[in-house]
Design an enzyme around this catalytic site. Structure first.
Site, PDB file in Angstrom:
ATOM      1  N   SER A 158       1.047  -1.167   0.111  1.00  0.00           N
ATOM      2  CA  SER A 158       0.042   0.125  -0.066  1.00  0.00           C
ATOM      3  C   SER A 158       1.060   1.234   0.000  1.00  0.00           C
ATOM      4  CB  SER A 158      -0.928  -0.088   1.364  1.00  0.00           C
ATOM      5  OG  SER A 158      -1.519   1.178   1.370  1.00  0.00           O
ATOM      6  N   TYR A 171      -2.516  -1.597  10.029  1.00  0.00           N
ATOM      7  CA  TYR A 171      -2.282  -1.634   8.935  1.00  0.00           C
ATOM      8  C   TYR A 171      -0.988  -1.250   8.363  1.00  0.00           C
ATOM      9  CZ  TYR A 171      -3.965  -1.243   4.158  1.00  0.00           C
ATOM     10  OH  TYR A 171      -4.188  -1.301   2.478  1.00  0.00           O
TER      11      TYR A 171
HETATM   12  N1  LIG Z   1      -8.653  -0.052  -1.779  1.00  0.00           N
HETATM   13  C1  LIG Z   1      -7.653   0.577  -1.333  1.00  0.00           C
HETATM   14  O1  LIG Z   1      -7.683   1.929  -1.247  1.00  0.00           O
HETATM   15  C2  LIG Z   1      -6.276   0.122  -1.214  1.00  0.00           C
HETATM   16  C3  LIG Z   1      -5.168   0.781  -0.801  1.00  0.00           C
HETATM   17  C4  LIG Z   1      -4.124   0.109  -0.816  1.00  0.00           C
HETATM   18  C5  LIG Z   1      -4.035  -1.332  -0.710  1.00  0.00           C
HETATM   19  N2  LIG Z   1      -5.083  -1.947  -0.870  1.00  0.00           N
HETATM   20  C6  LIG Z   1      -4.922  -3.456  -0.742  1.00  0.00           C
HETATM   21  O2  LIG Z   1      -5.373  -4.147  -1.853  1.00  0.00           O
HETATM   22  C7  LIG Z   1      -5.718  -5.199  -1.494  1.00  0.00           C
HETATM   23  C8  LIG Z   1      -7.043  -5.562  -2.463  1.00  0.00           C
HETATM   24  O3  LIG Z   1      -8.008  -4.760  -1.311  1.00  0.00           O
HETATM   25  P1  LIG Z   1      -9.356  -4.042  -2.063  1.00  0.00           P
HETATM   26  O4  LIG Z   1      -9.322  -2.663  -2.563  1.00  0.00           O
HETATM   27  O5  LIG Z   1      -9.880  -4.653  -3.550  1.00  0.00           O
HETATM   28  O6  LIG Z   1     -10.397  -4.182  -1.212  1.00  0.00           O
HETATM   29  P2  LIG Z   1     -11.882  -5.183  -1.014  1.00  0.00           P
HETATM   30  O7  LIG Z   1     -12.356  -5.136   0.389  1.00  0.00           O
HETATM   31  O8  LIG Z   1     -12.860  -4.723  -2.345  1.00  0.00           O
HETATM   32  O9  LIG Z   1     -11.322  -6.664  -1.437  1.00  0.00           O
HETATM   33  C9  LIG Z   1     -10.576  -7.649  -0.650  1.00  0.00           C
HETATM   34  C10 LIG Z   1     -11.095  -8.974  -0.724  1.00  0.00           C
HETATM   35  O10 LIG Z   1     -10.208  -9.821   0.126  1.00  0.00           O
HETATM   36  C11 LIG Z   1     -11.060 -10.683   0.935  1.00  0.00           C
HETATM   37  N3  LIG Z   1     -10.268 -11.200   1.746  1.00  0.00           N
HETATM   38  C12 LIG Z   1     -10.068 -10.176   3.057  1.00  0.00           C
HETATM   39  N4  LIG Z   1      -9.313 -11.151   3.987  1.00  0.00           N
HETATM   40  C13 LIG Z   1      -9.161 -12.299   3.299  1.00  0.00           C
HETATM   41  C14 LIG Z   1      -8.626 -13.446   3.899  1.00  0.00           C
HETATM   42  N5  LIG Z   1      -8.057 -13.577   5.051  1.00  0.00           N
HETATM   43  N6  LIG Z   1      -8.513 -14.608   3.121  1.00  0.00           N
HETATM   44  C15 LIG Z   1      -9.220 -14.458   1.843  1.00  0.00           C
HETATM   45  N7  LIG Z   1      -9.766 -13.282   1.354  1.00  0.00           N
HETATM   46  C16 LIG Z   1      -9.802 -12.443   1.970  1.00  0.00           C
HETATM   47  C17 LIG Z   1     -12.165  -9.925   1.106  1.00  0.00           C
HETATM   48  O11 LIG Z   1     -13.286 -10.516   1.551  1.00  0.00           O
HETATM   49  C18 LIG Z   1     -12.518  -9.010  -0.294  1.00  0.00           C
HETATM   50  O12 LIG Z   1     -13.346  -9.872  -1.138  1.00  0.00           O
HETATM   51  C19 LIG Z   1      -5.645  -5.406  -0.291  1.00  0.00           C
HETATM   52  O13 LIG Z   1      -4.377  -6.303   0.190  1.00  0.00           O
HETATM   53  C20 LIG Z   1      -5.661  -3.973   0.296  1.00  0.00           C
HETATM   54  O14 LIG Z   1      -4.960  -3.763   1.664  1.00  0.00           O
HETATM   55  C21 LIG Z   1      -6.217  -1.426  -1.141  1.00  0.00           C
END
Ligand SMILES: NC(=O)c1ccc[n+]([C@@H]2O[C@H](COP(=O)([O-])OP(=O)(O)OC[C@H]3O[C@@H](n4cnc5c(N)ncnc54)[C@H](O)[C@@H]3O)[C@@H](O)[C@H]2O)c1
Length: 282
Positions: A158, A171
């Site tokens: 991130s 986080y």
């Molecule tokens: N959205 C943002 O702004 C952002 C920014 C930086 C990093 N990220 C990272 O990007 C990645 C994807 O996030 P996103 O934005 O698509 O969010 P999201 O919440 O839409 O999707 C995440 C998915 O991961 C699944 N999940 C969570 N914990 C889990 C586990 N232990 N085992 C299996 N599945 C699990 C959730 O059910 C969800 O479907 C994550 O690692 C998040 O930390 C997101």
């Protein structure tokens, strides 16, 4: 450069957290370019995460969309914190498809909480998924990839993986950890034809960001804050004047890093963050 539409033909890609959001975007992009998929999601909410996580219906929809593109998919309700379950999933994929060539350790959760109120549940859920879950994914795919002499692994950190912010103790700990861990594994696998790289997204338009709990945490002064109330604040995290980016922008970086031709790029971080990393990284 090869034909973009066939770049992943014959490859098998594992994407964790693929029920929705960035995970679904990555999975569909691989399928569009010819790969077969192995997808999983926990499909369950948990006490330390204050917004709804992906569902079994959403995971089934991702699988349906992959099949609609003419590709094969193994889809399973697996929590990445459960190492034996993840290892079983990889073993099943290796049995049915013969190999797993690509892994995107994407599953992650957000848990914003001031340190004075930071519960054990938030710490356990955030570090358990974002750090231990990514470790488990690396550990599950690395043996087969090393043995076959080919692999492309991407872990998801991130913009908070190289910076810091109030309410983000767990986080940031997890996302800084992902970078160090991935670089170590990149060195370890450097002799095996396996690359390990990291993407570091900024604010991405998924339910992790676009949810009422996050809106209330950012704007505690308002009774019912909306996107318009939080967008200017989120936008300040980026350098470019944009509050939120499309998941497809992260997918472009994932596709680049997992391309067969990216053979000698390993251990790097690609920020997809509208310039946020200019403030924190050389
Ligand atoms: N959205 C943002 O702004 C952002 C920014 C930086 C990093 N990220 C990272 O990007 C990645 C994807 O996030 P996103 O934005 O698509 O969010 P999201 O919440 O839409 O999707 C995440 C998915 O991961 C699944 N999940 C969570 N914990 C889990 C586990 N232990 N085992 C299996 N599945 C699990 C959730 O059910 C969800 O479907 C994550 O690692 C998040 O930390 C997101």
């Amino acid at each position: 450069m090869g034909n973009e539409n066939t770049a992943f033909e014959g490859k098998v890609a594992l994407v964790t957290g693929a029920a929705r959001g960035q995970g679904r975007s990555h999975a569909l992009a691989f399928a569009e370019r010819g790969a077969d998929l192995v997808i999983c999601d926990r499909c369950a909410d948990t006490a330390g995460v204050a917004y709804a996580l992906g569902t079994q219906e959403e995971l089934a929809e991702t699988a349906r969309l992959i099949e609609g593109l003419g590709r094969k998919v193994i889809s399973a309700k697996v929590d990445t914190q459960d190492r034996p379950a993840l290892e079983q999933l990889v073993a099943r994929a290796e049995e049915e498809f013969g190999h797993v060539d690509i892994a995107v350790a994407n599953a992650g959760v957000s848990g914003m909480s001031p340190i004075t109120e930071h519960s054990q549940a938030v710490w356990d859920d955030v570090v358990g998924t974002n750090l231990t879950g990514v470790f488990n994914t690396l550990a599950a795919v690395a043996p087969g990839m090393a043995q076959r002499g080919y692999g492309r692994i991407v872990t998801v950190s991130s913009m908070l993986g190289r910076s810091s912010a109030p309410t983000q103790a767990a986080y940031t700990a997890s996302k800084w950890g992902v970078i160090g861990m991935s670089k170590s594994v990149a060195q370890e696998l450097a002799h095996s034809g396996v690359t390990v790289n990291i993407v570091a997204p900024g604010n991405i338009d998924t339910p992790m960001v676009r949810n009422d709990n996050l809106f209330r945490t950012i704007r505690p002064d308002l009774d019912a804050p909306t996107w318009d109330d939080v967008a200017p604040i989120l936008g300040m995290l980026h350098a470019q004047p944009v509050a939120i980016l499309d998941p497809a922008e992260v997918t472009r970086a994932v596709l680049f890093l997992t391309d067969e031709a990216s053979a000698h790029i390993t251990g790097i971080v690609i920020p997809v963050d509208a310039g946020a990393a200019t403030r924190t990284s050389a």
